[in-house]
Design a protein around this motif. Structure first.
Motif: not given
Ligand code: 5AD
Ligand code: SF4
Length: 435
Positions: A193-197
């Motif tokens: 799961x790629x995360x970022x705001x």
């Protein structure tokens, strides 16, 4: 002093993953993790300030440790730490470390200062081009691995505190993301799961210069990876190539979380969201036009300053039009530093409650109908849990739906199974194993 620590995490997945990295760093620095605060010499609170309630929770927890924390080192990290800074020492004098996420790369140095007896250690600068990458991440979930691809946020939504708590956008190199995905695959993780705001504004700082759609597609091509998810998207930066990538690469999950916040273009403008309802609907159309059925979920804020009955109607109408698979809904909460503080026409708490109930009821009816349509369908699940009390298993579909099923198998965790949906409710699906 023996180096033992206990950590409590509040807030979003970014925070949960930051904690995995903080824990990994602490273990690498010779600390041992314990399960209860009274066994620990160091107590960490990784905090969230997205709404006032989340922030108050942190100060209540700190109050709780006023006496029982005596002789221990208390650390407040994360979004409340960044937002309140040294004021935390005034409100909670028993705290020794206050550090925001943009300073986590300096965690080892800050620990040295604490060990040297310094009881006022801070990491509060937001002027950074660093991302917090560490090979020592201690992961909580053995099947799904989180990877931060971008930190911070350059948008300025009028209600949102995040640009002030997580600093400016910094993307990681594509090579380091692919390397981490490969390493996770080698360890047996099949879902990334790629995360970022705002993952959509990812921009590879290396000469390769990949955009988000390219990175997403390439992570989906890492040997051993069967599922790739990403969160969170911003409609302004959500471009058609992302949908094209999902359509072309079966390892990219059929789910997009695309927070709309409001169905009224007037409110969207006041929120400084940088898109209209029509532009948002264009993005929905791209997804609805894909050959694979893409689940769409969203966030809704009710009671933004100046929101009228007509604006609320527009949001309800949008729910009907999009038919989200699920939504998170929130009552607008005033946050420090944000542009919306200056707006007149605040909505009362009672009125916000009335509005959120209406929104949730409308969505519940939609989900009831949508889920009933899944009856009889066979879904592939990654099995992620087991309910000890009932002996049932729970897994997630590519469309990010939890499905519960029974099986006498001794261990299905981490495996992929096919399950036919046999029962549905507004929030739950149940099924039976298909051989
Ligand atoms: N008040 C209420 N909800 C908020 N969110 C962000 N800031 C606020 C606020 N001040 C919601 C948005 C965002 C989600 C993570 O939290 O819907 O998408
Ligand atoms: Fe909370 Fe936002 Fe910080 Fe996540 S980024 S912990 S949601 S304030």
């Amino acid at each position: 002093m023996e180096k033992t620590f206990y950590i409590e995490t509040f807030g979003c997945q970014m925070n949960a993953h930051d904690s995995e990295k903080v824990v990994g760093t602490l273990l690498h620095e010779g600390f041992a993790q314990v399960e209860a605060p009274d066994q620990a010499n160091y107590i960490f609170f990784n905090t969230c300030s997205i709404r006032d309630k989340a922030e108050q929770k942190v100060f209540n927890r700190l109050q709780h440790f006023k006496n029982s924390g005596k002789g221990k080192i208390l650390a407040v990290i994360g979004c409340v730490a960044q937002q309140e800074g040294e004021k935390i020492f005034d409100r909670a004098p028993h705290v020794s470390l206050v550090a925001g996420s943009a300073s986590y790369t300096k965690l080892p140095e800050m620990l040295v200062q604490l060990e040297a007896g310094n009881r006022r250690v801070t990491g509060l600068s937001l002027e950074t081009d660093q991302t917090f990458d560490t090979p020592f991440t201690s992961r909580d979930n053995p099947y799904r691995g989180w990877i931060t691809i971008i930190e911070g946020c350059d948008k300025s939504c009028a209600y949102c505190v995040v640009p002030f708590t997580r600093g400016p956008e910094r993307s990681r190199t594509s090579a380091s993301v692919i390397e981490e995905a490969s390493r996770l695959a080698g360890l047996g993780y099949s879902e990334i799961q790629l995360l970022g705001q705002n993952v959509n504004s990812y921009r590879d700082p290396s000469p390769a210069g990949w955009d988000f759609a390219t990175l997403l597609d390439q992570v989906g091509r890492v040997a051993g990876i069967r599922r790739v998810r990403f969160t969170t998207s911003h409609p302004r930066d959500f471009v058609k190539p992302i949908v094209d990538a999902i359509e072309a690469n079966p390892n990219l999950c059929n789910h997009v979380h695309l927070p709309v916040q409001s169905g009224s273009s007037r409110v969207l403008e006041a929120m400084q969201r940088l898109y209209t309802r029509e532009e948002y609907m264009d993005r929905i159309e791209w997804m609805r036009g894909a050959r694979r059925p893409i689940a769409i979920t969203s966030d809704i804020i009710v009671g933004f300053p100046g929101e009228t009955e007509k604006d609320l109607e527009a949001t309800l109408d949008l729910l009907d039009e999009v038919k989200y698979d699920s939504i998170f809904s929130f009552k607008y909460s005033r946050r420090p530093n944000t542009a919306a503080l200056a707006l007149g026409d605040q909505i009362s708490e009672e009125e916000k409650t009335r509005r959120i109930v209406i929104v949730q009821e409308r969505q519940r009816a939609i989900q009831m109908r949508q889920n009933a349509e899944l009856l009889g369908e066979v879904e592939e699940l990654l099995v992620e849990g087991r309910y000890e009390s009932t002996g049932q298993w729970v897994g997630r579909t590519t469309r990010n739906r939890n499905l519960t099923f029974s099986s006498s198998a001794s261990d299905l965790l981490g495996t992929y199974v096919n399950v036919r949906v046999t029962r549905s409710g507004p929030n739950a699906l149940m099924g039976e194993l298909v051989n």
